[in-house]
Scaffold this motif. Sequence first.
Motif, PDB file in Angstrom:
ATOM      1  N   UNK A 176     -31.502  12.740  33.659  1.00 35.42           N
ATOM      2  CA  UNK A 176     -31.492  11.934  32.426  1.00 35.42           C
ATOM      3  C   UNK A 176     -31.705  10.453  32.683  1.00 35.42           C
ATOM      4  N   UNK A 177     -32.184  10.079  33.876  1.00 37.43           N
ATOM      5  CA  UNK A 177     -32.401   8.667  34.209  1.00 37.43           C
ATOM      6  C   UNK A 177     -33.883   8.350  34.385  1.00 37.43           C
ATOM      7  N   UNK A 178     -34.737   9.055  33.654  1.00 37.63           N
ATOM      8  CA  UNK A 178     -36.188   8.874  33.805  1.00 37.63           C
ATOM      9  C   UNK A 178     -36.665   7.500  33.354  1.00 37.63           C
ATOM     10  N   UNK A 179     -35.859   6.788  32.562  1.00 37.99           N
ATOM     11  CA  UNK A 179     -36.269   5.449  32.103  1.00 37.99           C
ATOM     12  C   UNK A 179     -36.560   4.517  33.280  1.00 37.99           C
ATOM     13  N   UNK A 180     -35.891   4.757  34.425  1.00 40.27           N
ATOM     14  CA  UNK A 180     -36.010   3.822  35.540  1.00 40.27           C
ATOM     15  C   UNK A 180     -37.254   4.052  36.407  1.00 40.27           C
ATOM     16  N   UNK A 191     -39.878  -7.578  49.578  1.00 37.23           N
ATOM     17  CA  UNK A 191     -39.229  -6.365  49.076  1.00 37.23           C
ATOM     18  C   UNK A 191     -40.245  -5.665  48.183  1.00 37.23           C
ATOM     19  N   UNK A 192     -40.449  -4.379  48.388  1.00 39.68           N
ATOM     20  CA  UNK A 192     -41.391  -3.636  47.543  1.00 39.68           C
ATOM     21  C   UNK A 192     -40.663  -2.513  46.825  1.00 39.68           C
ATOM     22  N   UNK A 193     -41.065  -2.305  45.575  1.00 42.80           N
ATOM     23  CA  UNK A 193     -40.443  -1.272  44.751  1.00 42.80           C
ATOM     24  C   UNK A 193     -41.532  -0.377  44.182  1.00 42.80           C
ATOM     25  N   UNK A 194     -41.406   0.917  44.445  1.00 37.93           N
ATOM     26  CA  UNK A 194     -42.355   1.908  43.928  1.00 37.93           C
ATOM     27  C   UNK A 194     -41.586   2.973  43.156  1.00 37.93           C
ATOM     28  N   UNK A 195     -42.142   3.412  42.035  1.00 38.46           N
ATOM     29  CA  UNK A 195     -41.544   4.495  41.264  1.00 38.46           C
ATOM     30  C   UNK A 195     -42.541   5.639  41.150  1.00 38.46           C
ATOM     31  N   UNK A 196     -42.043   6.858  41.244  1.00 39.21           N
ATOM     32  CA  UNK A 196     -42.890   8.047  41.158  1.00 39.21           C
ATOM     33  C   UNK A 196     -42.359   8.938  40.037  1.00 39.21           C
ATOM     34  N   UNK A 197     -43.119   9.017  38.951  1.00 39.65           N
ATOM     35  CA  UNK A 197     -42.672   9.810  37.815  1.00 39.65           C
ATOM     36  C   UNK A 197     -42.635  11.294  38.149  1.00 39.65           C
ATOM     37  N   UNK A 198     -43.571  11.753  38.951  1.00 37.35           N
ATOM     38  CA  UNK A 198     -43.629  13.186  39.256  1.00 37.35           C
ATOM     39  C   UNK A 198     -42.370  13.658  39.984  1.00 37.35           C
ATOM     40  N   UNK A 199     -41.934  12.869  40.958  1.00 38.04           N
ATOM     41  CA  UNK A 199     -40.742  13.273  41.724  1.00 38.04           C
ATOM     42  C   UNK A 199     -39.458  12.646  41.179  1.00 38.04           C
ATOM     43  N   UNK A 200     -39.593  11.777  40.165  1.00 37.01           N
ATOM     44  CA  UNK A 200     -38.443  11.080  39.563  1.00 37.01           C
ATOM     45  C   UNK A 200     -37.651  10.310  40.633  1.00 37.01           C
ATOM     46  N   UNK A 201     -38.385   9.544  41.435  1.00 43.95           N
ATOM     47  CA  UNK A 201     -37.750   8.768  42.509  1.00 43.95           C
ATOM     48  C   UNK A 201     -38.160   7.302  42.444  1.00 43.95           C
ATOM     49  N   UNK A 202     -37.320   6.469  43.029  1.00 43.96           N
ATOM     50  CA  UNK A 202     -37.617   5.046  43.214  1.00 43.96           C
ATOM     51  C   UNK A 202     -37.455   4.738  44.693  1.00 43.96           C
TER      52      UNK A 202
END
Length: 636
Positions: free
Chosen positions: A186-190, A68-79
Amino acid sequence: MTETMQKETLGFQTEVKQLLHLMIHSLYSNKEIFLRELISNASDACDKLRFESLDKPELMPSQGELSITIDADKDSNTIRISDNGIGMSREEVIENLGTIAKSGTSQFLEQLSGDQKKDAHLIGQFGVGFYSAFIVSKEVEVLTRRAGASEAEGVRWVSKGEGDFTIEAIEKKEPGTTIILHLKADETEFVESYRLQHLIKKYSDHISIPVMMPKAAEPVDDEDSKEATDSDDVTYERINSAKALWIRSKSDVSDDEYKEFYKHVAHDFEEPLMWSHNKVEGKLDYTSLIYIPKRAPFDLWDRDAKRGLKLYVQRVFIMDDAEQFLPRYLRFARGVVDSNDLSLNVSRELLQSDKNVDSMKSALTKRVLDMLEKQSKKAESDYNQFWEAFGQVLKEGIGEDFANKDKIAKLLRFSSTHENTANQEVSLGQYLERMKEGQQNIYFITGESYEAAVSSPHLEVFKEKQIEVLVMTDRIDEWMLSHLSEFDGKKLQDVTKGELEESEFTEEEKQAKETLEKEHASLVERIQNVLGAHVNEVCVTSRLKESPACLVLGEHDMGNQLKQILKAAGQNIPESKPTLEINPLHPLLKRMDAEQDEEKFQTLCDIVHGQAVLAEGGQLKNPASFVKNLNSLLIS
């Protein structure tokens, strides 16, 4: 492009709409659990692929291992949460993400109260993990392809978690599933790497599938830095321990790890009430980790609901809900069993005829009962919580499991006249300890409610003699007691049936009764002549001190509680007539004895008989006639 390949907008099933709304509001205070739920689903998908690959090895990933791989992208605010597991076809996507194919859904929704804390528990028990993504997401995108399908058979599913979703065909190079969470503002912490790693360690460290995240860049000089920037390669590192928790030594597993694993395996948001982790070696070689939940699931009484343990063979997932390893009356137990003796190709049908499975079932059943007995002695409050949730289910075992009937009987709890409370907290063992000297029986009474049972005229003599009586108000009780005639050498005696034990009465009391029988023989005969069609016989009572009369069933007659259950099920009930016991010292009986008008005497007989029927929770055959007779008595 064919019709099935076109982009479609479809509406959610009505129940999904309701659950989405309730979940977003009820679980918001615990929103971080979305990651645990999605990782758990991805892990299950990998387990299912591993199982299918036993027959079709070509389904396994051509490169690397299941992960399982998990990637987060701050620019697009996606996981992005990806797995290379079993994946889904178009039909499976619609079935799994657009509907809730569970029986009892309507009843579940009816139980929701609007209380966020209470509803959160219910929603967790319902197991709607995927939809938790909408707690933190304004839009969720799913890209998936079934293992074994062609690249052109990929599917894209998108929804904002409102009334509908879109679905279309896509090209997808690798099988498996990727979920893209477009987070709310408002969920940028994730999207912070450290936050995600913390949650993975907290909730999913026990997952046996590796959970990978991009490795943090090491400090490098300028030239190396430019080279790393120009490269599209990303180095991933494993965040969780990725070792099946149940194969680890008990001393190496913390309570927090056990609790989190329970939430994964049971799809429950709450911690378990208790658990038992054991490894068996010898004739059979298997490991079990069994949990008892704190609360009963909403579908506990649904006979079609899936039950059982997760089955692994040599660490390979075989099936969910393997019901062959525990009897039905222990259907509330959750957990895993991992065997080294079963075939990797075992099916549900083969499990039913495997002698090893029978041996494991016997041992696991005793393991669960021993765990409950230990808890009842060690933590009474926890056991009382278990009993409140699952006591009625455990009672089924008295009639279904003869080999363990004595063990189950020790675990039973009842209300009692000694405690003077409706709480079911008295064991048969505690009753024996409080028995009066010379008492031969364990006395009990059944009723629709605690208040109705303790008000029964049958208890009057027991109250006077300060003899404890167990009070049984569950619908299953009378059926259960038909299979439990004694405990520890003492007979269980229904106070509404048969003759009372003579040893409970002094010689003076016996002589006083004989005197009353002689003095009022003519009254008994007169009442018998009037009520002969309704009662087996009329006699002077030893039971009553305040009431005028009561109905007593034969020792082997069916009680009212069981009769009502069978009638509701449309079954024929065998006819039987009770005995009417009268208290000739009561003013109403004295008036009857003195009454010379036979018509008035018949009216009084009908009233006394009707009162006795009502006092035991029965139903009058002619209520209007009873009311008329009562009114005539009141105005006379």
